[in-house]
Motif scaffolding. Structure first.
Motif, mmCIF file in Angstrom:
data_model
loop_
_atom_site.group_PDB
_atom_site.id
_atom_site.type_symbol
_atom_site.label_atom_id
_atom_site.label_comp_id
_atom_site.label_asym_id
_atom_site.label_seq_id
_atom_site.Cartn_x
_atom_site.Cartn_y
_atom_site.Cartn_z
ATOM 1 N N HIS A 445 0.859 -1.199 0.000
ATOM 2 C CA HIS A 445 0.000 0.000 0.000
ATOM 3 C C HIS A 445 0.888 1.239 0.000
ATOM 4 O O HIS A 445 2.096 1.139 0.192
ATOM 5 C CB HIS A 445 -0.895 0.010 1.243
ATOM 6 C CG HIS A 445 -0.101 0.097 2.506
ATOM 7 N ND1 HIS A 445 0.475 -1.018 3.086
ATOM 8 C CD2 HIS A 445 0.277 1.156 3.279
ATOM 9 C CE1 HIS A 445 1.148 -0.653 4.159
ATOM 10 N NE2 HIS A 445 1.053 0.670 4.303
ATOM 11 N N ASP A 447 1.355 5.026 1.917
ATOM 12 C CA ASP A 447 0.900 5.720 3.123
ATOM 13 C C ASP A 447 0.183 7.015 2.760
ATOM 14 O O ASP A 447 -0.611 7.534 3.541
ATOM 15 C CB ASP A 447 2.085 6.018 4.062
ATOM 16 C CG ASP A 447 2.508 4.780 4.835
ATOM 17 O OD1 ASP A 447 1.859 3.726 4.666
ATOM 18 O OD2 ASP A 447 3.489 4.850 5.605
ATOM 19 N N HIS A 511 4.753 -0.069 -0.209
ATOM 20 C CA HIS A 511 5.440 -0.952 0.743
ATOM 21 C C HIS A 511 4.446 -1.826 1.480
ATOM 22 O O HIS A 511 3.239 -1.583 1.460
ATOM 23 C CB HIS A 511 6.232 -0.109 1.745
ATOM 24 C CG HIS A 511 5.355 0.816 2.531
ATOM 25 N ND1 HIS A 511 4.786 1.951 1.983
ATOM 26 C CD2 HIS A 511 4.909 0.759 3.800
ATOM 27 C CE1 HIS A 511 4.044 2.548 2.878
ATOM 28 N NE2 HIS A 511 4.088 1.855 4.008
HETATM 29 ZN ZN ZN Z 1 2.489 1.769 5.411
#
Ligand code: ZN
Ligand code: PD2
Length: 545
Positions: A445, A447, A511
């Motif tokens: 995903h 951030d 990540h």
């Molecule tokens: Zn993350």
């Protein structure tokens, strides 16, 4: 059986006491018959006592087994729980062994005290949904790290004669509960192999060849493994030659196989396929398991990184590049105790700060988080990326958020992050503390968000991820596109920018967190927002600045 006996005894006694003596027992001969009846009743009560004793011996044996398992687990709890299959077995015990024991107790008069104590505890003990989740974690470890059921079970504390049963149970959960025949097959195959060792099994765990083969045949058919389905059905027919169902199934599989390989004439192909079909088949043969299951490329890369496949994980290679340094960034706060900075990756830049947080601070954070950690939560991540089958479930234990001013420790940590990064801490989110259990993971995903309208204080400009524990095996943080893999180290943190200087999102920062194989993983996040950073990280003009 026992219940019937007890009822007979009680009914007989009841009958005797309510008989009208004047009608039946006027003659001596009638009374003589009573001795005989009484003798029968004595024999019945004696039988009842014998069975009750037998039952108690059985209960005692079962209890002794549970006592031993409990003792063994507690002897070295950390090491016991660090084995992924032991975690499964512990949960399973409450769904199988304890329920079995309770049933034996309930056969006769239920002891009020026992029921009272246990029903009070029930809600706090593992439930069926926990067992489902533990099995799910095992399948995830299988998919990610290419473990086989035997390797996942190796070293787990269990009796040899129950190995087949435990393995079958994981397969059964896949087959019936999750309707996931793909994962059911290897566990049932393993159960079948172990069952053939002909080890004695306990009464409750009775498992027979037919049951396993029956499941395997249908699961193979569902997964379009027709040859396997036919082979398992052949074995079933050896066990039950008169079974019409098996014979019909076998005929059906044979029909489908014949249709698949029906000779088509001129192609010269041994299997008799047409040219296109032969090409298609060849292509399919070259496909690996993940191709066949249509696994999303991100998930493949993520798994390969988690496994550490050669050529996938990338490292900083330039020998001249100095990656470690003590840095104070001209901040008086860091003059005496500089940051231990390591550049772990260059594009995107990922920095590891060693010893950024002390053991005492970590304990304080965990203590703040523990009451809020709702363990064994299941989240659904619907990452709509077209066309691909995706692994959507992920299971981690996650705490809520801890506010900036909740304790002195938190205030200190925010101040330190400000000093290390040079960023303003005015627009940071609350600290988030998370705990991953066995198999716990976080799929790839970003951030940042692309839906900037919904973000107060701007987007997440940067992330600081603290590692609050070491992880015995697994649990690395991986950056999918970059190919970076960072192993958690207690007391360290990683930092990266999610946005370029010009505010554009940096797609290279995708990540995830690899499944934990052994041990438990604690992390804390601080996400910094854009607002207030204008002078701390001024805008650039280049596209990727
Ligand atoms: Zn993350
Ligand atoms: O725990 C991690 O390694 C991890 C990885 C990716 C955590 C997060 N993302 C997150 O909390 O955003």
């Amino acid at each position: 059986m026992l219940k019937i006996l007890v009822s007979i005894v009680l009914l007989s006694l009841f009958g005797l006491l309510t008989v009208k003596s004047t009608d039946l027992f006027t003659a001596m001969s009638d009374l003589e018959g009573v001795f005989d009846k009484e003798e029968k009743m004595i024999a019945a009560v004696e039988e009842y006592i014998r069975q009750e004793r037998e039952r108690l011996v059985k209960i005692e044996g079962k209890l002794e087994n549970l006592r031993r398992l409990n003792r063994e687990g507690q002897e070295d709890m950390a090491s016991y729980l660090s084995h992924p299959f032991n975690g499964f077995l512990l949960i399973k015990r409450f769904i199988w062994e304890w329920v079995d024991l309770e049933n034996w107790i309930k056969i006769s008069m239920p002891s009020r005290e026992y029921i009272f104590n246990v029903t009070g505890l029930r809600s706090k003990l593992p439930q069926q949904s926990d067992l489902d989740g533990a099995a799910d974690a095992l399948w995830r470890l299988q998919d990610t790290y290419k473990f086989t059921p035997a390797s996942l079970m190796e070293g787990a504390k269990m009796e040899d004669n129950l190995k087949a049963h435990h393995s079958f149970e994981v397969g059964r959960l896949a087959y019936h509960v999750a309707d996931d025949k793909y994962h059911a097959i290897p566990w049932m195959e393993q159960a079948y192999k172990w069952l053939n060792n002909k080890t004695k099994q306990g009464d409750f765990f009775k498992l027979n060849e037919t049951e396993i083969l029956d499941h395997l045949a249908y699961a193979s058919f569902s997964e379009e493994r027709l040859e396997d389905a036919a082979a398992f059905t052949d074995k079933l027919l050896l066990l039950a030659p008169d079974s019409k169902r098996y014979a019909d199934n076998k005929a059906y599989y044979k029909y489908l196989l014949d249709k698949k390989y029906r000779p088509r004439g001129e192609t010269g192909d041994l299997k008799g396929l047409s040219l296109e079909e032969a090409e298609e088949e060849e292509e399919e043969e070259e496909m690996d398991e993940e191709d066949l299951r249509n696994v999303h490329p991100d998930i493949r890369k993520y798994r390969a990184l988690c496994r550490g496949d050669e050529g996938v994980v990338r490292y900083i290679t330039k020998p001249m590049l100095q990656t470690c340094s003590y840095a104070h960034y001209n901040n008086p706060f860091l003059m005496l105790q500089p940051a231990k900075e390591e550049v772990a990756f260059v594009k995107p830049k990922i920095i590891v700060y060693h010893d950024i947080i002390s053991d005492q601070e970590i304990e304080a954070l965990k203590n703040l988080a523990k009451p809020r950690v709702g363990c064994l939560l299941t989240f659904d991540l619907k990452n709509s990326t077209s066309g691909y089958l995706e692994q959507t479930k992920f299971r981690i234990c996650k705490s809520g958020w801890v506010a900036h001013n909740e304790s002195e420790v938190i205030r200190r940590i925010y101040q330190r992050v400000g000093a290390y990064t040079g960023l303003s801490m005015n627009a940071t989110e609350f600290l988030q503390i998370a705990n991953y259990g066995l198999g716990g993971h976080y799929l790839p995903h970003f951030d940042f968000t692309k839906d900037i309208k919904t973000t107060e204080n701007g987007n997440r400009i940067a992330s600081m991820l603290f590692y609050l524990s070491d992880v015995t095996k697994g649990g690395a943080t991986v950056f999918i596109d970059a190919g970076a893999k960072i192993k958690p180290g207690k007391g360290s943190a990683i930092f990266w920018y999610n946005l370029f200087r010009n505010g554009r999102v940096d797609e290279r920062t995708k990540h995830g967190s690899c499944p934990v194989i052994s041990g438990s993983k604690w992390v804390a996040n601080i996400w910094m927002r854009e607002h207030g950073q204008e002078f701390r990280r001024p805008c650039g003009i280049g596209r990727s600045e």
